[in-house]
Scaffold this motif. Sequence first.
Motif, PDB file in Angstrom:
ATOM      1  N   ILE A   7       0.886  -1.191  -0.168  1.00  0.00           N
ATOM      2  CA  ILE A   7       0.060  -0.038   0.037  1.00  0.00           C
ATOM      3  C   ILE A   7       0.898   1.245  -0.021  1.00  0.00           C
ATOM      4  CG2 ILE A   7      -1.775   1.337   1.117  1.00  0.00           C
ATOM      5  CD1 ILE A   7      -2.501  -1.528   2.590  1.00  0.00           C
ATOM      6  N   TYR A   8       0.376   2.150  -0.702  1.00  0.00           N
ATOM      7  CA  TYR A   8       1.351   3.399  -0.975  1.00  0.00           C
ATOM      8  C   TYR A   8       0.554   4.598  -0.449  1.00  0.00           C
ATOM      9  CZ  TYR A   8       4.378   0.263  -3.562  1.00  0.00           C
ATOM     10  OH  TYR A   8       5.049  -0.823  -4.005  1.00  0.00           O
ATOM     11  N   TYR A   9       1.218   5.330   0.341  1.00  0.00           N
ATOM     12  CA  TYR A   9       0.192   6.588   0.772  1.00  0.00           C
ATOM     13  C   TYR A   9       1.250   7.899   0.394  1.00  0.00           C
ATOM     14  CZ  TYR A   9      -1.970   3.474   3.838  1.00  0.00           C
ATOM     15  OH  TYR A   9      -2.621   2.393   4.403  1.00  0.00           O
ATOM     16  N   GLU A  10       0.494   8.730  -0.386  1.00  0.00           N
ATOM     17  CA  GLU A  10       0.947  10.154  -0.702  1.00  0.00           C
ATOM     18  C   GLU A  10       0.364  10.871   0.355  1.00  0.00           C
ATOM     19  OE1 GLU A  10       1.247  13.097  -4.554  1.00  0.00           O
ATOM     20  OE2 GLU A  10      -0.044  11.356  -4.819  1.00  0.00           O
ATOM     21  N   VAL A  11       1.409  11.726   0.673  1.00  0.00           N
ATOM     22  CA  VAL A  11       1.036  12.962   1.811  1.00  0.00           C
ATOM     23  C   VAL A  11       1.518  14.092   1.250  1.00  0.00           C
ATOM     24  CG1 VAL A  11       1.303  11.217   3.718  1.00  0.00           C
ATOM     25  CG2 VAL A  11       3.445  12.414   3.127  1.00  0.00           C
ATOM     26  N   GLY A  12       1.082  15.094   1.920  1.00  0.00           N
ATOM     27  CA  GLY A  12       1.348  16.493   1.710  1.00  0.00           C
ATOM     28  C   GLY A  12       2.828  16.814   1.648  1.00  0.00           C
ATOM     29  N   THR A  13       3.111  18.056   1.351  1.00  0.00           N
ATOM     30  CA  THR A  13       4.709  18.436   1.443  1.00  0.00           C
ATOM     31  C   THR A  13       5.211  19.350   2.845  1.00  0.00           C
ATOM     32  OG1 THR A  13       4.068  20.472   0.288  1.00  0.00           O
ATOM     33  CG2 THR A  13       4.760  18.568  -0.962  1.00  0.00           C
ATOM     34  N   SER A  14       4.109  19.422   3.364  1.00  0.00           N
ATOM     35  CA  SER A  14       4.227  20.065   4.815  1.00  0.00           C
ATOM     36  C   SER A  14       5.596  19.186   5.666  1.00  0.00           C
ATOM     37  CB  SER A  14       3.285  20.497   5.561  1.00  0.00           C
ATOM     38  OG  SER A  14       2.776  19.231   6.274  1.00  0.00           O
ATOM     39  N   LEU A  15       6.397  19.751   6.220  1.00  0.00           N
ATOM     40  CA  LEU A  15       7.326  19.099   7.166  1.00  0.00           C
ATOM     41  C   LEU A  15       6.753  17.858   8.087  1.00  0.00           C
ATOM     42  CD1 LEU A  15      10.247  19.054   8.150  1.00  0.00           C
ATOM     43  CD2 LEU A  15       9.980  20.455  10.009  1.00  0.00           C
ATOM     44  N   ALA A  17       3.861  16.291   7.616  1.00  0.00           N
ATOM     45  CA  ALA A  17       2.967  15.505   6.722  1.00  0.00           C
ATOM     46  C   ALA A  17       3.525  13.967   6.953  1.00  0.00           C
ATOM     47  CB  ALA A  17       2.684  15.783   5.553  1.00  0.00           C
ATOM     48  N   LYS A  18       4.763  13.648   6.600  1.00  0.00           N
ATOM     49  CA  LYS A  18       5.127  12.512   6.691  1.00  0.00           C
ATOM     50  C   LYS A  18       5.295  11.702   8.170  1.00  0.00           C
ATOM     51  CE  LYS A  18       8.520  10.361   4.062  1.00  0.00           C
ATOM     52  NZ  LYS A  18       9.753  10.174   3.112  1.00  0.00           N
ATOM     53  N   PRO A  19       5.869  12.332   8.923  1.00  0.00           N
ATOM     54  CA  PRO A  19       5.924  11.987  10.190  1.00  0.00           C
ATOM     55  C   PRO A  19       4.661  11.632  10.815  1.00  0.00           C
ATOM     56  CG  PRO A  19       7.023  13.990  10.219  1.00  0.00           C
ATOM     57  CD  PRO A  19       6.577  13.595   8.801  1.00  0.00           C
ATOM     58  N   GLN A  20       3.526  12.582  10.716  1.00  0.00           N
ATOM     59  CA  GLN A  20       2.056  12.170  11.221  1.00  0.00           C
ATOM     60  C   GLN A  20       1.574  11.285  10.559  1.00  0.00           C
ATOM     61  OE1 GLN A  20       0.354  16.027  10.656  1.00  0.00           O
ATOM     62  NE2 GLN A  20       1.048  17.020  12.677  1.00  0.00           N
ATOM     63  N   ALA A  21       1.666  10.840   9.320  1.00  0.00           N
ATOM     64  CA  ALA A  21       1.343   9.646   8.623  1.00  0.00           C
ATOM     65  C   ALA A  21       1.860   8.422   9.022  1.00  0.00           C
ATOM     66  CB  ALA A  21       1.444   9.759   6.967  1.00  0.00           C
ATOM     67  N   LEU A  22       3.259   8.578   9.478  1.00  0.00           N
ATOM     68  CA  LEU A  22       3.910   7.477  10.082  1.00  0.00           C
ATOM     69  C   LEU A  22       3.098   7.149  11.404  1.00  0.00           C
ATOM     70  CD1 LEU A  22       6.324   5.388  10.346  1.00  0.00           C
ATOM     71  CD2 LEU A  22       7.638   7.082  11.321  1.00  0.00           C
ATOM     72  N   CYS A  23       2.993   7.992  12.120  1.00  0.00           N
ATOM     73  CA  CYS A  23       2.497   7.439  13.432  1.00  0.00           C
ATOM     74  C   CYS A  23       0.900   7.052  13.374  1.00  0.00           C
ATOM     75  CB  CYS A  23       2.266   8.976  14.359  1.00  0.00           C
ATOM     76  SG  CYS A  23       3.865   9.622  14.748  1.00  0.00           S
ATOM     77  N   ASP A  24       0.355   7.605  12.480  1.00  0.00           N
ATOM     78  CA  ASP A  24      -1.137   7.219  12.283  1.00  0.00           C
ATOM     79  C   ASP A  24      -1.042   5.770  11.599  1.00  0.00           C
ATOM     80  OD1 ASP A  24      -2.143   9.830  12.842  1.00  0.00           O
ATOM     81  OD2 ASP A  24      -2.417  10.227  10.700  1.00  0.00           O
ATOM     82  N   LEU A  25      -0.190   5.457  10.895  1.00  0.00           N
ATOM     83  CA  LEU A  25       0.058   3.900  10.433  1.00  0.00           C
ATOM     84  C   LEU A  25       0.309   2.940  11.555  1.00  0.00           C
ATOM     85  CD1 LEU A  25       1.606   4.421   6.832  1.00  0.00           C
ATOM     86  CD2 LEU A  25      -0.840   3.830   7.397  1.00  0.00           C
ATOM     87  N   VAL A  26       1.351   3.461  12.464  1.00  0.00           N
ATOM     88  CA  VAL A  26       1.701   2.596  13.348  1.00  0.00           C
ATOM     89  C   VAL A  26       0.703   2.356  14.458  1.00  0.00           C
ATOM     90  CG1 VAL A  26       3.300   2.651  15.614  1.00  0.00           C
ATOM     91  CG2 VAL A  26       4.170   3.232  13.257  1.00  0.00           C
ATOM     92  N   VAL A 130       3.270  -4.286   3.379  1.00  0.00           N
ATOM     93  CA  VAL A 130       4.445  -3.321   3.154  1.00  0.00           C
ATOM     94  C   VAL A 130       3.597  -1.939   2.814  1.00  0.00           C
ATOM     95  CG1 VAL A 130       6.328  -2.652   1.854  1.00  0.00           C
ATOM     96  CG2 VAL A 130       5.841  -5.071   2.301  1.00  0.00           C
ATOM     97  N   LEU A 131       4.002  -1.021   3.781  1.00  0.00           N
ATOM     98  CA  LEU A 131       3.328   0.256   3.486  1.00  0.00           C
ATOM     99  C   LEU A 131       4.311   1.338   3.098  1.00  0.00           C
ATOM    100  CD1 LEU A 131       1.394   0.217   6.839  1.00  0.00           C
ATOM    101  CD2 LEU A 131       0.465  -0.630   4.590  1.00  0.00           C
ATOM    102  N   SER A 132       4.135   2.309   2.270  1.00  0.00           N
ATOM    103  CA  SER A 132       5.233   3.251   1.832  1.00  0.00           C
ATOM    104  C   SER A 132       4.639   4.585   1.807  1.00  0.00           C
ATOM    105  CB  SER A 132       5.724   2.735   0.532  1.00  0.00           C
ATOM    106  OG  SER A 132       6.258   1.418   0.386  1.00  0.00           O
ATOM    107  N   ILE A 133       5.321   5.322   2.453  1.00  0.00           N
ATOM    108  CA  ILE A 133       4.894   6.750   2.540  1.00  0.00           C
ATOM    109  C   ILE A 133       5.807   7.712   1.638  1.00  0.00           C
ATOM    110  CG2 ILE A 133       4.544   8.715   4.105  1.00  0.00           C
ATOM    111  CD1 ILE A 133       4.592   6.583   6.368  1.00  0.00           C
TER     112      ILE A 133
END
Length: 145
Positions: A7-15, A17-26, A130-133
């Motif tokens: 599964i692939y997750y596209e996130v915004g470009t804010s600083l 965005a990625k770490p918050q998505a990581l926490c949400d996925l975990v 396998v989750l990719s951000i």
Amino acid sequence: MQNMEHIYYEVGTSLLAKPQALCDLVEFEAGHSCVVFCTSPSDADFADVILKKRGIASLKLIGYVPQIKLSKAIQQLQKKEITVLVLTDVAARGVPLEEFQVVINYSIPADPEVYFQRFIAEGETKTTRVLSIFSSIFISILHFL
């Protein structure tokens, strides 16, 4: 590999965005053993700090890691003292990938072989997802290359 879901997750470009998505996925994968792969020590540092700030028990390993330290990390994971192991690709050498049900690619490596080594262990594997951000800036860089 045939029983793995990618599964692939596209996130915004804010600083954040990625770490918050990581926490949400975990948090969504609670109860499953997770490993988070980062391509650089700075990504691993940032991911580890953000996970801990969110109250997620994580352990970061970067660079060459002695076997005794790897073994201790796996024991902590098995005892549920930590939820997530954050690794660079170098630190992942020697880590028994069969211990993890979920692999999260916080940073995606440019080399496809490195990408596949992250979740394909020799022998039996428990990895089911396998989750990719990635951010849209990553796609822009790929188009540029």
